[in-house]
Write a protein that holds these residues in place. Structure first.
Motif, PDB file in Angstrom:
ATOM      1  N   PHE A   3       0.848  -1.178   0.000  1.00  0.00           N
ATOM      2  CA  PHE A   3       0.000   0.000   0.000  1.00  0.00           C
ATOM      3  C   PHE A   3       0.891   1.239   0.000  1.00  0.00           C
ATOM      4  CE2 PHE A   3      -2.644  -3.258   1.803  1.00  0.00           C
ATOM      5  CZ  PHE A   3      -3.899  -3.004   1.282  1.00  0.00           C
ATOM      6  N   LEU A   4       0.693   2.127  -0.970  1.00  0.00           N
ATOM      7  CA  LEU A   4       1.467   3.362  -1.066  1.00  0.00           C
ATOM      8  C   LEU A   4       0.505   4.545  -1.110  1.00  0.00           C
ATOM      9  CD1 LEU A   4       4.075   2.278  -3.774  1.00  0.00           C
ATOM     10  CD2 LEU A   4       4.454   2.474  -1.303  1.00  0.00           C
ATOM     11  N   ASP A   5       0.654   5.457  -0.176  1.00  0.00           N
ATOM     12  CA  ASP A   5      -0.201   6.640  -0.114  1.00  0.00           C
ATOM     13  C   ASP A   5       0.618   7.857  -0.519  1.00  0.00           C
ATOM     14  OD1 ASP A   5      -2.291   8.394   0.401  1.00  0.00           O
ATOM     15  OD2 ASP A   5      -1.911   8.443   2.564  1.00  0.00           O
ATOM     16  N   GLU A   6       0.352   8.380  -1.710  1.00  0.00           N
ATOM     17  CA  GLU A   6       1.045   9.561  -2.235  1.00  0.00           C
ATOM     18  C   GLU A   6       2.572   9.387  -2.149  1.00  0.00           C
ATOM     19  OE1 GLU A   6      -0.561  12.058  -3.656  1.00  0.00           O
ATOM     20  OE2 GLU A   6      -2.595  11.820  -2.925  1.00  0.00           O
ATOM     21  N   PRO A   7       3.124   8.331  -2.755  1.00  0.00           N
ATOM     22  CA  PRO A   7       4.547   8.019  -2.556  1.00  0.00           C
ATOM     23  C   PRO A   7       5.525   9.040  -3.130  1.00  0.00           C
ATOM     24  CG  PRO A   7       3.648   6.658  -4.290  1.00  0.00           C
ATOM     25  CD  PRO A   7       2.490   7.385  -3.661  1.00  0.00           C
ATOM     26  N   GLY A  10       6.269  15.656  -3.073  1.00  0.00           N
ATOM     27  CA  GLY A  10       7.446  16.390  -2.618  1.00  0.00           C
ATOM     28  C   GLY A  10       8.758  15.946  -3.243  1.00  0.00           C
ATOM     29  N   LEU A  11       8.718  14.942  -4.118  1.00  0.00           N
ATOM     30  CA  LEU A  11       9.953  14.489  -4.750  1.00  0.00           C
ATOM     31  C   LEU A  11      10.253  15.320  -5.993  1.00  0.00           C
ATOM     32  CD1 LEU A  11       9.609  10.579  -4.659  1.00  0.00           C
ATOM     33  CD2 LEU A  11      10.820  12.075  -3.060  1.00  0.00           C
ATOM     34  N   ASP A  12      11.543  15.464  -6.292  1.00  0.00           N
ATOM     35  CA  ASP A  12      11.929  16.125  -7.538  1.00  0.00           C
ATOM     36  C   ASP A  12      11.659  15.163  -8.689  1.00  0.00           C
ATOM     37  OD1 ASP A  12      14.490  14.597  -8.311  1.00  0.00           O
ATOM     38  OD2 ASP A  12      14.913  15.209  -6.235  1.00  0.00           O
ATOM     39  N   ALA A  13      11.728  15.665  -9.924  1.00  0.00           N
ATOM     40  CA  ALA A  13      11.373  14.874 -11.107  1.00  0.00           C
ATOM     41  C   ALA A  13      12.196  13.592 -11.225  1.00  0.00           C
ATOM     42  CB  ALA A  13      11.524  15.721 -12.363  1.00  0.00           C
ATOM     43  N   GLN A  14      13.506  13.660 -10.969  1.00  0.00           N
ATOM     44  CA  GLN A  14      14.354  12.477 -11.092  1.00  0.00           C
ATOM     45  C   GLN A  14      13.979  11.429 -10.049  1.00  0.00           C
ATOM     46  OE1 GLN A  14      18.584  13.165 -10.910  1.00  0.00           O
ATOM     47  NE2 GLN A  14      19.063  10.992 -10.898  1.00  0.00           N
ATOM     48  N   SER A  15      13.786  11.858  -8.814  1.00  0.00           N
ATOM     49  CA  SER A  15      13.414  10.907  -7.755  1.00  0.00           C
ATOM     50  C   SER A  15      12.043  10.304  -8.024  1.00  0.00           C
ATOM     51  CB  SER A  15      13.413  11.615  -6.397  1.00  0.00           C
ATOM     52  OG  SER A  15      14.709  12.072  -6.091  1.00  0.00           O
ATOM     53  N   ARG A  16      11.114  11.104  -8.555  1.00  0.00           N
ATOM     54  CA  ARG A  16       9.788  10.587  -8.892  1.00  0.00           C
ATOM     55  C   ARG A  16       9.920   9.469  -9.927  1.00  0.00           C
ATOM     56  NH1 ARG A  16       7.215  15.074 -10.358  1.00  0.00           N
ATOM     57  NH2 ARG A  16       6.480  15.346  -8.236  1.00  0.00           N
ATOM     58  N   ARG A  17      10.718   9.701 -10.980  1.00  0.00           N
ATOM     59  CA  ARG A  17      10.901   8.690 -12.036  1.00  0.00           C
ATOM     60  C   ARG A  17      11.576   7.432 -11.483  1.00  0.00           C
ATOM     61  NH1 ARG A  17       7.921  10.259 -16.595  1.00  0.00           N
ATOM     62  NH2 ARG A  17       7.887  12.511 -16.483  1.00  0.00           N
ATOM     63  N   GLU A  18      12.519   7.589 -10.580  1.00  0.00           N
ATOM     64  CA  GLU A  18      13.178   6.428  -9.976  1.00  0.00           C
ATOM     65  C   GLU A  18      12.188   5.634  -9.122  1.00  0.00           C
ATOM     66  OE1 GLU A  18      16.548   8.152  -7.954  1.00  0.00           O
ATOM     67  OE2 GLU A  18      17.648   8.461  -9.835  1.00  0.00           O
ATOM     68  N   THR A  19      11.314   6.338  -8.411  1.00  0.00           N
ATOM     69  CA  THR A  19      10.293   5.668  -7.604  1.00  0.00           C
ATOM     70  C   THR A  19       9.336   4.907  -8.505  1.00  0.00           C
ATOM     71  OG1 THR A  19      10.473   7.345  -5.872  1.00  0.00           O
ATOM     72  CG2 THR A  19       8.465   6.016  -5.898  1.00  0.00           C
ATOM     73  N   TRP A  20       8.945   5.528  -9.622  1.00  0.00           N
ATOM     74  CA  TRP A  20       8.062   4.846 -10.567  1.00  0.00           C
ATOM     75  C   TRP A  20       8.704   3.569 -11.080  1.00  0.00           C
ATOM     76  CZ3 TRP A  20       6.010   9.157 -14.350  1.00  0.00           C
ATOM     77  CH2 TRP A  20       5.205  10.058 -13.638  1.00  0.00           C
ATOM     78  N   GLU A  21      10.003   3.633 -11.376  1.00  0.00           N
ATOM     79  CA  GLU A  21      10.700   2.454 -11.888  1.00  0.00           C
ATOM     80  C   GLU A  21      10.720   1.350 -10.827  1.00  0.00           C
ATOM     81  OE1 GLU A  21      12.020  -0.045 -14.480  1.00  0.00           O
ATOM     82  OE2 GLU A  21      11.396   1.987 -15.026  1.00  0.00           O
ATOM     83  N   ALA A  43      -0.672   8.102 -12.025  1.00  0.00           N
ATOM     84  CA  ALA A  43      -1.671   7.040 -12.191  1.00  0.00           C
ATOM     85  C   ALA A  43      -1.644   6.510 -13.617  1.00  0.00           C
ATOM     86  CB  ALA A  43      -3.052   7.567 -11.844  1.00  0.00           C
ATOM     87  N   GLU A  44      -1.526   7.415 -14.578  1.00  0.00           N
ATOM     88  CA  GLU A  44      -1.495   7.023 -15.981  1.00  0.00           C
ATOM     89  C   GLU A  44      -0.291   6.126 -16.279  1.00  0.00           C
ATOM     90  OE1 GLU A  44      -3.168   9.522 -19.745  1.00  0.00           O
ATOM     91  OE2 GLU A  44      -1.791  10.552 -18.421  1.00  0.00           O
ATOM     92  N   GLN A  45       0.842   6.431 -15.667  1.00  0.00           N
ATOM     93  CA  GLN A  45       2.075   5.676 -15.900  1.00  0.00           C
ATOM     94  C   GLN A  45       2.078   4.318 -15.200  1.00  0.00           C
ATOM     95  OE1 GLN A  45       4.895   6.393 -17.751  1.00  0.00           O
ATOM     96  NE2 GLN A  45       3.677   8.041 -18.612  1.00  0.00           N
ATOM     97  N   LEU A  46       1.467   4.222 -14.019  1.00  0.00           N
ATOM     98  CA  LEU A  46       1.660   3.044 -13.175  1.00  0.00           C
ATOM     99  C   LEU A  46       0.459   2.118 -13.051  1.00  0.00           C
ATOM    100  CD1 LEU A  46       3.600   4.739 -10.235  1.00  0.00           C
ATOM    101  CD2 LEU A  46       4.543   3.369 -12.105  1.00  0.00           C
ATOM    102  N   ALA A  47      -0.733   2.639 -13.264  1.00  0.00           N
ATOM    103  CA  ALA A  47      -1.925   1.855 -12.936  1.00  0.00           C
ATOM    104  C   ALA A  47      -2.287   0.858 -14.019  1.00  0.00           C
ATOM    105  CB  ALA A  47      -3.101   2.785 -12.684  1.00  0.00           C
TER     106      ALA A  47
END
Length: 158
Positions: A3-7, A10-21, A43-47
């Motif tokens: 379960f991830l709530d708003e993971p 507050g992350l910068d773009a690079q950290s967001r992309r790394e989290t998505w990966e 949501a579009e990228q991950l769901a």
């Protein structure tokens, strides 16, 4: 199950992309991920499936592609100065639900982007017409969300 709530808040773009990966890798390994987010791109990228909530209720749910496909696609292009909107093939049979022309730029909404785009491109090719600034795109999840929210807000106002 994770379960991830708003993971990525507050992350910068690079950290967001790394989290998505990382989330994609976990999904590939068989982990079920339940994710809440206000970032519609996320949501579009991950769901694989999503539910859009409004006022505590699920307003719509399904695969991202299905939720988005319920909304019209858009096309726009510039007609050459010596051509007019009346010169193009009849729009309604091509799935066009609305259109406007402003200053030589034509904007269409269509329920069948492939059919509309194909017919207009074939028409342009056969007549040697260049459709400058051609842009054809499906609706985005953000547009679907805004339309759903707008519709629900107007229902609540009644």
């Amino acid at each position: 199950m994770l379960f991830l709530d708003e993971p990525t808040t507050g992350l910068d773009a690079q950290s967001r992309r790394e989290t998505w990966e990382l989330i994609r890798e976990l999904k590939q390994q068989g982990t079920t991920v339940l994710l809440t987010t206000h970032y519609l791109e996320e949501a579009e990228q991950l769901a694989d499936r999503l539910a859009i909530m409004h006022a505590g209720r699920i307003a719509t749910s399904g695969r991202v592609a299905d939720v988005v496909a319920e909304r019209p696609s858009r096309m726009s292009f510039e007609l050459p100065r010596d051509h007019f909107l009346g010169d193009v093939p009849p729009l309604a049979p091509l799935g066009v639900s609305s259109y406007e022309e402003t200053g030589g730029t034509v904007r269409l909404e269509t329920t069948d982007l492939q059919r509309t785009a194909t017919a207009l491109l074939v028409w342009a090719r056969d007549r040697g017409v260049e459709l400058r600034g051609l842009d054809a795109r499906s609706a985005t999840l953000e547009e679907a969300f805004m339309e759903i929210a707008k519709g629900l807000d107007s229902e609540e106002a009644r």
